[in-house]
Design a protein around this motif. Structure first.
Motif, PDB file in Angstrom:
ATOM      1  N   LEU A   4      19.945  33.908  51.530  1.00 54.37           N
ATOM      2  CA  LEU A   4      20.793  33.265  50.528  1.00 54.37           C
ATOM      3  C   LEU A   4      21.549  34.315  49.718  1.00 54.37           C
ATOM      4  O   LEU A   4      22.709  34.139  49.372  1.00 54.37           O
ATOM      5  N   PHE A   5      20.893  35.423  49.439  1.00 56.36           N
ATOM      6  CA  PHE A   5      21.498  36.483  48.647  1.00 56.36           C
ATOM      7  C   PHE A   5      22.154  37.542  49.530  1.00 56.36           C
ATOM      8  O   PHE A   5      23.261  37.988  49.251  1.00 56.36           O
ATOM      9  N   ILE A   6      21.488  37.924  50.603  1.00 52.52           N
ATOM     10  CA  ILE A   6      21.987  38.983  51.479  1.00 52.52           C
ATOM     11  C   ILE A   6      23.289  38.591  52.170  1.00 52.52           C
ATOM     12  O   ILE A   6      24.184  39.413  52.349  1.00 52.52           O
ATOM     13  N   ASN A   7      23.417  37.326  52.539  1.00 58.35           N
ATOM     14  CA  ASN A   7      24.592  36.872  53.286  1.00 58.35           C
ATOM     15  C   ASN A   7      25.724  36.353  52.403  1.00 58.35           C
ATOM     16  O   ASN A   7      26.685  35.778  52.903  1.00 58.35           O
ATOM     17  N   ALA A   8      25.612  36.547  51.110  1.00 57.54           N
ATOM     18  CA  ALA A   8      26.684  36.138  50.197  1.00 57.54           C
ATOM     19  C   ALA A   8      27.908  37.032  50.406  1.00 57.54           C
ATOM     20  O   ALA A   8      27.819  38.113  50.980  1.00 57.54           O
ATOM     21  N   ASP A   9      29.034  36.586  49.930  1.00 54.35           N
ATOM     22  CA  ASP A   9      30.282  37.344  50.016  1.00 54.35           C
ATOM     23  C   ASP A   9      30.111  38.683  49.297  1.00 54.35           C
ATOM     24  O   ASP A   9      29.874  38.714  48.087  1.00 54.35           O
ATOM     25  N   PRO A  10      30.209  39.805  50.009  1.00 54.33           N
ATOM     26  CA  PRO A  10      30.001  41.114  49.372  1.00 54.33           C
ATOM     27  C   PRO A  10      31.033  41.437  48.296  1.00 54.33           C
ATOM     28  O   PRO A  10      30.798  42.302  47.450  1.00 54.33           O
ATOM     29  N   ASN A  11      32.144  40.732  48.279  1.00 57.09           N
ATOM     30  CA  ASN A  11      33.131  40.955  47.217  1.00 57.09           C
ATOM     31  C   ASN A  11      32.583  40.553  45.853  1.00 57.09           C
ATOM     32  O   ASN A  11      33.073  41.014  44.822  1.00 57.09           O
ATOM     33  N   LEU A  12      31.568  39.690  45.832  1.00 56.03           N
ATOM     34  CA  LEU A  12      31.001  39.247  44.560  1.00 56.03           C
ATOM     35  C   LEU A  12      30.357  40.385  43.787  1.00 56.03           C
ATOM     36  O   LEU A  12      30.337  40.370  42.567  1.00 56.03           O
ATOM     37  N   TRP A  13      29.808  41.372  44.481  1.00 56.03           N
ATOM     38  CA  TRP A  13      29.175  42.493  43.763  1.00 56.03           C
ATOM     39  C   TRP A  13      30.028  43.750  43.758  1.00 56.03           C
ATOM     40  O   TRP A  13      29.605  44.791  43.290  1.00 56.03           O
ATOM     41  N   LYS A  14      31.249  43.633  44.242  1.00 59.22           N
ATOM     42  CA  LYS A  14      32.186  44.757  44.170  1.00 59.22           C
ATOM     43  C   LYS A  14      32.606  44.946  42.707  1.00 59.22           C
ATOM     44  O   LYS A  14      33.018  43.999  42.041  1.00 59.22           O
ATOM     45  N   SER A  15      32.494  46.159  42.220  1.00 54.89           N
ATOM     46  CA  SER A  15      32.856  46.443  40.827  1.00 54.89           C
ATOM     47  C   SER A  15      34.358  46.644  40.687  1.00 54.89           C
ATOM     48  O   SER A  15      34.992  47.237  41.551  1.00 54.89           O
ATOM     49  N   THR A  16      34.871  46.138  39.590  1.00 60.77           N
ATOM     50  CA  THR A  16      36.275  46.291  39.254  1.00 60.77           C
ATOM     51  C   THR A  16      36.366  46.745  37.803  1.00 60.77           C
ATOM     52  O   THR A  16      35.648  46.237  36.950  1.00 60.77           O
ATOM     53  N   THR A  17      37.248  47.692  37.558  1.00 57.08           N
ATOM     54  CA  THR A  17      37.474  48.161  36.192  1.00 57.08           C
ATOM     55  C   THR A  17      38.787  47.583  35.695  1.00 57.08           C
ATOM     56  O   THR A  17      39.799  47.639  36.394  1.00 57.08           O
ATOM     57  N   ARG A  18      38.753  47.024  34.518  1.00 60.04           N
ATOM     58  CA  ARG A  18      39.964  46.491  33.890  1.00 60.04           C
ATOM     59  C   ARG A  18      40.169  47.188  32.555  1.00 60.04           C
ATOM     60  O   ARG A  18      39.233  47.377  31.787  1.00 60.04           O
ATOM     61  N   SER A  19      41.402  47.535  32.294  1.00 58.67           N
ATOM     62  CA  SER A  19      41.755  48.131  31.004  1.00 58.67           C
ATOM     63  C   SER A  19      42.270  47.037  30.090  1.00 58.67           C
ATOM     64  O   SER A  19      42.985  46.132  30.528  1.00 58.67           O
ATOM     65  N   LEU A  20      41.894  47.124  28.827  1.00 60.61           N
ATOM     66  CA  LEU A  20      42.383  46.172  27.849  1.00 60.61           C
ATOM     67  C   LEU A  20      42.403  46.820  26.482  1.00 60.61           C
ATOM     68  O   LEU A  20      41.828  47.881  26.274  1.00 60.61           O
ATOM     69  N   ARG A  21      43.068  46.163  25.580  1.00 59.46           N
ATOM     70  CA  ARG A  21      43.178  46.661  24.209  1.00 59.46           C
ATOM     71  C   ARG A  21      42.333  45.763  23.314  1.00 59.46           C
ATOM     72  O   ARG A  21      42.531  44.555  23.280  1.00 59.46           O
ATOM     73  N   ILE A  22      41.357  46.359  22.634  1.00 57.20           N
ATOM     74  CA  ILE A  22      40.521  45.628  21.685  1.00 57.20           C
ATOM     75  C   ILE A  22      40.759  46.218  20.310  1.00 57.20           C
ATOM     76  O   ILE A  22      40.489  47.394  20.079  1.00 57.20           O
ATOM     77  N   ASP A  23      41.268  45.396  19.428  1.00 54.07           N
ATOM     78  CA  ASP A  23      41.523  45.807  18.054  1.00 54.07           C
ATOM     79  C   ASP A  23      42.374  47.079  18.005  1.00 54.07           C
ATOM     80  O   ASP A  23      42.097  48.004  17.240  1.00 54.07           O
ATOM     81  N   GLY A  24      43.384  47.142  18.880  1.00 52.98           N
ATOM     82  CA  GLY A  24      44.310  48.263  18.896  1.00 52.98           C
ATOM     83  C   GLY A  24      43.864  49.474  19.689  1.00 52.98           C
ATOM     84  O   GLY A  24      44.591  50.449  19.803  1.00 52.98           O
TER      85      GLY A  24
END
Length: 130
Positions: A4-24
């Protein structure tokens, strides 16, 4: 069970970094796709962009004097708690009811009762082993 866990879509645990502005201040957050998807769902419910939701959570955490030294972990726990409250039937997984309009204290109380029941149930030996 493991498939159930091993055969899940591996993209689900692929890490992604997003840049954002918090309070300037420009910052970046690195999380797995699964959590970004849940944050998107939560943000959509309240008619927010993900960046707006994250900023709101950050600023409200500061206002509540929370130690947010590991803010990314906080976001992961927010996502997991959301899914847990859905699984326990305390909230519906739809976009019709913004989370911001819900009685947070009532939900927290219900969540605590569900957690206590789960802990009690899982601390007892299983009698129905297969």
């Amino acid at each position: 069970m493991c498939s159930l866990f091993i055969n899940a879509d591996p993209n689900l645990w692929k890490s992604t970094t997003r840049s954002l502005r918090i309070d300037g201040v420009v910052t970046s957050i690195r999380m797995e796709t699964f959590f970004w998807n849940i944050l998107q769902e939560i943000a959509y419910r309240d008619d927010l962009a993900i960046n707006q939701l994250i900023t709101k959570l950050y600023l409200e955490s500061l206002d509540a004097d929370h130690d947010i030294g590991n803010f990314t972990s906080f976001l992961r726990v927010c996502c997991t708690r959301y899914l847990s409250m859905v699984a326990d039937g305390h909230i519906q997984r739809d976009s019709l009811h913004p989370l911001g309009d819900m009685d947070a204290q009532n939900l927290i109380t219900k969540e605590a009762h569900s957690l206590a029941k789960r802990k009690s149930r899982f601390s007892m030996p299983r009698t129905d082993k297969h």
